[in-house]
Design a protein around this motif. Structure first.
Motif, PDB file in Angstrom:
ATOM      1  N   VAL A  12       0.825  -1.065   0.024  1.00  0.00           N
ATOM      2  CA  VAL A  12      -0.046   0.040  -0.086  1.00  0.00           C
ATOM      3  C   VAL A  12       1.111   1.109   0.145  1.00  0.00           C
ATOM      4  O   VAL A  12       1.932   1.240   0.546  1.00  0.00           O
ATOM      5  CB  VAL A  12      -0.866   0.156   1.090  1.00  0.00           C
ATOM      6  N   GLN A  13       0.331   2.330  -0.687  1.00  0.00           N
ATOM      7  CA  GLN A  13       1.248   3.463  -0.414  1.00  0.00           C
ATOM      8  C   GLN A  13       1.262   4.409   0.666  1.00  0.00           C
ATOM      9  O   GLN A  13      -0.007   4.071   1.579  1.00  0.00           O
ATOM     10  CB  GLN A  13       0.454   4.448  -1.642  1.00  0.00           C
ATOM     11  N   ALA A  14       1.951   4.974   1.305  1.00  0.00           N
ATOM     12  CA  ALA A  14       2.021   5.772   2.278  1.00  0.00           C
ATOM     13  C   ALA A  14       0.659   6.683   2.525  1.00  0.00           C
ATOM     14  O   ALA A  14       0.089   7.110   1.249  1.00  0.00           O
ATOM     15  CB  ALA A  14       3.180   6.738   2.498  1.00  0.00           C
ATOM     16  N   GLY A  15       0.168   6.709   3.665  1.00  0.00           N
ATOM     17  CA  GLY A  15      -1.372   7.452   3.854  1.00  0.00           C
ATOM     18  C   GLY A  15      -2.391   6.449   3.575  1.00  0.00           C
ATOM     19  O   GLY A  15      -3.485   6.901   3.815  1.00  0.00           O
ATOM     20  N   GLY A  16      -2.225   5.297   3.074  1.00  0.00           N
ATOM     21  CA  GLY A  16      -3.276   4.463   2.590  1.00  0.00           C
ATOM     22  C   GLY A  16      -3.581   3.468   3.960  1.00  0.00           C
ATOM     23  O   GLY A  16      -3.117   3.844   5.076  1.00  0.00           O
ATOM     24  N   SER A  17      -4.521   2.487   3.792  1.00  0.00           N
ATOM     25  CA  SER A  17      -5.152   1.790   4.706  1.00  0.00           C
ATOM     26  C   SER A  17      -5.150   0.230   4.431  1.00  0.00           C
ATOM     27  O   SER A  17      -5.082  -0.042   3.242  1.00  0.00           O
ATOM     28  CB  SER A  17      -6.467   2.105   5.037  1.00  0.00           C
ATOM     29  N   LEU A  18      -5.033  -0.556   5.295  1.00  0.00           N
ATOM     30  CA  LEU A  18      -5.127  -2.197   5.360  1.00  0.00           C
ATOM     31  C   LEU A  18      -5.780  -2.535   6.451  1.00  0.00           C
ATOM     32  O   LEU A  18      -5.706  -2.085   7.527  1.00  0.00           O
ATOM     33  CB  LEU A  18      -3.743  -2.820   5.194  1.00  0.00           C
ATOM     34  N   ARG A  67      -3.984   5.713  14.882  1.00  0.00           N
ATOM     35  CA  ARG A  67      -3.885   5.143  13.575  1.00  0.00           C
ATOM     36  C   ARG A  67      -4.337   3.856  13.261  1.00  0.00           C
ATOM     37  O   ARG A  67      -4.920   3.497  12.329  1.00  0.00           O
ATOM     38  CB  ARG A  67      -2.405   5.264  12.851  1.00  0.00           C
ATOM     39  N   PHE A  68      -4.166   2.844  14.373  1.00  0.00           N
ATOM     40  CA  PHE A  68      -4.411   1.529  14.203  1.00  0.00           C
ATOM     41  C   PHE A  68      -5.690   1.269  15.339  1.00  0.00           C
ATOM     42  O   PHE A  68      -5.807   1.929  16.283  1.00  0.00           O
ATOM     43  CB  PHE A  68      -3.516   0.774  14.550  1.00  0.00           C
ATOM     44  N   ALA A  69      -6.416   0.286  14.995  1.00  0.00           N
ATOM     45  CA  ALA A  69      -7.437   0.082  15.761  1.00  0.00           C
ATOM     46  C   ALA A  69      -7.737  -1.694  15.541  1.00  0.00           C
ATOM     47  O   ALA A  69      -7.920  -2.161  14.762  1.00  0.00           O
ATOM     48  CB  ALA A  69      -8.883   0.503  15.285  1.00  0.00           C
ATOM     49  N   ILE A  70      -7.731  -2.100  17.008  1.00  0.00           N
ATOM     50  CA  ILE A  70      -7.861  -3.707  17.201  1.00  0.00           C
ATOM     51  C   ILE A  70      -9.108  -3.860  17.652  1.00  0.00           C
ATOM     52  O   ILE A  70      -9.737  -3.085  18.348  1.00  0.00           O
ATOM     53  CB  ILE A  70      -6.559  -4.066  17.995  1.00  0.00           C
ATOM     54  N   SER A  71      -9.611  -5.257  17.202  1.00  0.00           N
ATOM     55  CA  SER A  71     -11.033  -5.215  17.329  1.00  0.00           C
ATOM     56  C   SER A  71     -11.221  -6.976  17.231  1.00  0.00           C
ATOM     57  O   SER A  71     -10.646  -7.544  16.671  1.00  0.00           O
ATOM     58  CB  SER A  71     -12.049  -4.624  16.539  1.00  0.00           C
ATOM     59  N   ARG A  72     -12.441  -7.338  17.943  1.00  0.00           N
ATOM     60  CA  ARG A  72     -12.865  -8.690  17.755  1.00  0.00           C
ATOM     61  C   ARG A  72     -14.160  -8.970  17.129  1.00  0.00           C
ATOM     62  O   ARG A  72     -14.905  -8.143  17.386  1.00  0.00           O
ATOM     63  CB  ARG A  72     -12.853  -9.285  19.231  1.00  0.00           C
ATOM     64  N   ASN A  73     -13.980  -9.793  16.038  1.00  0.00           N
ATOM     65  CA  ASN A  73     -15.279 -10.247  15.697  1.00  0.00           C
ATOM     66  C   ASN A  73     -15.974 -11.329  16.309  1.00  0.00           C
ATOM     67  O   ASN A  73     -15.126 -12.503  15.799  1.00  0.00           O
ATOM     68  CB  ASN A  73     -14.953 -10.465  13.744  1.00  0.00           C
ATOM     69  N   SER A  85      -3.676   5.528   7.730  1.00  0.00           N
ATOM     70  CA  SER A  85      -2.605   6.422   7.666  1.00  0.00           C
ATOM     71  C   SER A  85      -1.228   5.836   7.742  1.00  0.00           C
ATOM     72  O   SER A  85      -0.268   6.261   8.638  1.00  0.00           O
ATOM     73  CB  SER A  85      -2.526   7.510   8.724  1.00  0.00           C
ATOM     74  N   LEU A  86      -0.906   4.654   6.842  1.00  0.00           N
ATOM     75  CA  LEU A  86       0.210   3.927   7.103  1.00  0.00           C
ATOM     76  C   LEU A  86       1.231   4.699   6.676  1.00  0.00           C
ATOM     77  O   LEU A  86       1.499   5.635   5.872  1.00  0.00           O
ATOM     78  CB  LEU A  86       0.044   2.591   6.184  1.00  0.00           C
ATOM     79  N   LYS A  87       2.564   4.318   7.305  1.00  0.00           N
ATOM     80  CA  LYS A  87       3.794   5.022   6.906  1.00  0.00           C
ATOM     81  C   LYS A  87       4.756   3.843   6.582  1.00  0.00           C
ATOM     82  O   LYS A  87       4.730   2.876   6.699  1.00  0.00           O
ATOM     83  CB  LYS A  87       4.233   5.775   8.207  1.00  0.00           C
ATOM     84  N   PRO A  88       5.743   4.392   5.868  1.00  0.00           N
ATOM     85  CA  PRO A  88       6.744   3.463   5.313  1.00  0.00           C
ATOM     86  C   PRO A  88       7.431   2.746   6.569  1.00  0.00           C
ATOM     87  O   PRO A  88       7.762   1.236   6.569  1.00  0.00           O
ATOM     88  CB  PRO A  88       7.868   4.320   4.760  1.00  0.00           C
ATOM     89  N   GLU A  89       7.656   3.271   7.685  1.00  0.00           N
ATOM     90  CA  GLU A  89       8.063   2.674   8.895  1.00  0.00           C
ATOM     91  C   GLU A  89       7.020   1.567   9.431  1.00  0.00           C
ATOM     92  O   GLU A  89       7.481   0.672  10.505  1.00  0.00           O
ATOM     93  CB  GLU A  89       8.359   3.542   9.960  1.00  0.00           C
ATOM     94  N   ASP A  90       6.093   1.424   8.912  1.00  0.00           N
ATOM     95  CA  ASP A  90       5.028   0.570   9.326  1.00  0.00           C
ATOM     96  C   ASP A  90       5.352  -0.682   8.600  1.00  0.00           C
ATOM     97  O   ASP A  90       4.650  -1.958   9.014  1.00  0.00           O
ATOM     98  CB  ASP A  90       3.576   0.758   9.159  1.00  0.00           C
ATOM     99  N   THR A  91       6.415  -1.017   7.769  1.00  0.00           N
ATOM    100  CA  THR A  91       6.368  -2.158   6.851  1.00  0.00           C
ATOM    101  C   THR A  91       6.979  -3.257   7.681  1.00  0.00           C
ATOM    102  O   THR A  91       8.139  -2.845   8.447  1.00  0.00           O
ATOM    103  CB  THR A  91       7.380  -1.570   5.570  1.00  0.00           C
ATOM    104  N   ALA A  92       6.551  -4.103   7.816  1.00  0.00           N
ATOM    105  CA  ALA A  92       7.149  -5.412   8.572  1.00  0.00           C
ATOM    106  C   ALA A  92       5.974  -6.659   8.291  1.00  0.00           C
ATOM    107  O   ALA A  92       5.273  -6.651   7.634  1.00  0.00           O
ATOM    108  CB  ALA A  92       6.847  -4.952  10.113  1.00  0.00           C
ATOM    109  N   THR A 121       3.615  -3.947   3.374  1.00  0.00           N
ATOM    110  CA  THR A 121       4.655  -3.195   2.818  1.00  0.00           C
ATOM    111  C   THR A 121       3.977  -1.970   2.427  1.00  0.00           C
ATOM    112  O   THR A 121       2.988  -1.630   1.638  1.00  0.00           O
ATOM    113  CB  THR A 121       5.403  -3.741   1.563  1.00  0.00           C
ATOM    114  N   VAL A 122       4.566  -0.699   3.148  1.00  0.00           N
ATOM    115  CA  VAL A 122       4.122   0.688   2.748  1.00  0.00           C
ATOM    116  C   VAL A 122       5.100   1.335   1.908  1.00  0.00           C
ATOM    117  O   VAL A 122       6.550   1.422   2.527  1.00  0.00           O
ATOM    118  CB  VAL A 122       3.727   1.436   3.996  1.00  0.00           C
ATOM    119  N   SER A 123       4.785   1.753   0.913  1.00  0.00           N
ATOM    120  CA  SER A 123       6.012   2.434  -0.043  1.00  0.00           C
ATOM    121  C   SER A 123       5.521   4.176   0.049  1.00  0.00           C
ATOM    122  O   SER A 123       4.733   4.549   0.324  1.00  0.00           O
ATOM    123  CB  SER A 123       5.550   2.145  -1.529  1.00  0.00           C
ATOM    124  N   SER A 124       6.756   4.728  -0.036  1.00  0.00           N
ATOM    125  CA  SER A 124       6.680   6.167   0.085  1.00  0.00           C
ATOM    126  C   SER A 124       6.322   6.842  -1.344  1.00  0.00           C
ATOM    127  O   SER A 124       6.458   6.503  -2.344  1.00  0.00           O
ATOM    128  CB  SER A 124       8.253   6.639   0.570  1.00  0.00           C
TER     129      SER A 124
END
Length: 124
Positions: A12-18, A67-73, A85-92, A121-124
């Motif tokens: 995903v590009q920086a600023g995007g969501s997953l 930026r992140f939210a955890i939840s249980r379904n 609001s993903l950032k390149p440093e979230d790549t992992a 993977t978050v691209s800049s």
């Protein structure tokens, strides 16, 4: 025994969501915490977020708070992680974890089971 299978990773590009999802099966009824950890290349695995399986308490690393939210379904018996609001440093590689022990949700020691991981993977 608990089986954990992650899905939803990708590029995903920086600023995007997953949205990541972790399907849990087996002895999930008595679990205490479920959480997400991540490991970037060349770095140690780190805590991202966790939730009390029996309630609504949530916990976040400072780096993802807001930026992140955890939840249980409950219907699907899954653990989800909405990442905005993903950032390149979230790549992992992101790992789902589950455990029966109380204590600090940020410590790997309270988690007994781990998924195989999913790449984000978050691209800049």
């Amino acid at each position: 025994q608990v089986q954990l299978v992650e899905s939803g990773g990708g590029l995903v590009q920086a600023g995007g969501s997953l949205r990541l999802s972790c399907a849990a099966s087996g002895r999930t009824g008595s679990m205490y915490f479920m959480g997400w950890f991540r490991q970037a290349p060349g770095k140690e695995r780190e805590f991202v977020a966790a939730i009390r399986w029996s309630g609504f308490s949530t916990y976040y690393a400072d780096s993802v708070k807001g930026r992140f939210a955890i939840s249980r379904n409950y219907a699907k018996n899954t653990l989800d992680l909405q990442m905005n609001s993903l950032k390149p440093e979230d790549t992992a590689v992101y790992y789902c974890a589950a455990g029966y022990s109380s204590g600090s949700s940020k410590s790997e020691r309270v988690y007994d089971y781990w998924g195989q991981g999913t790449q984000v993977t978050v691209s800049s």
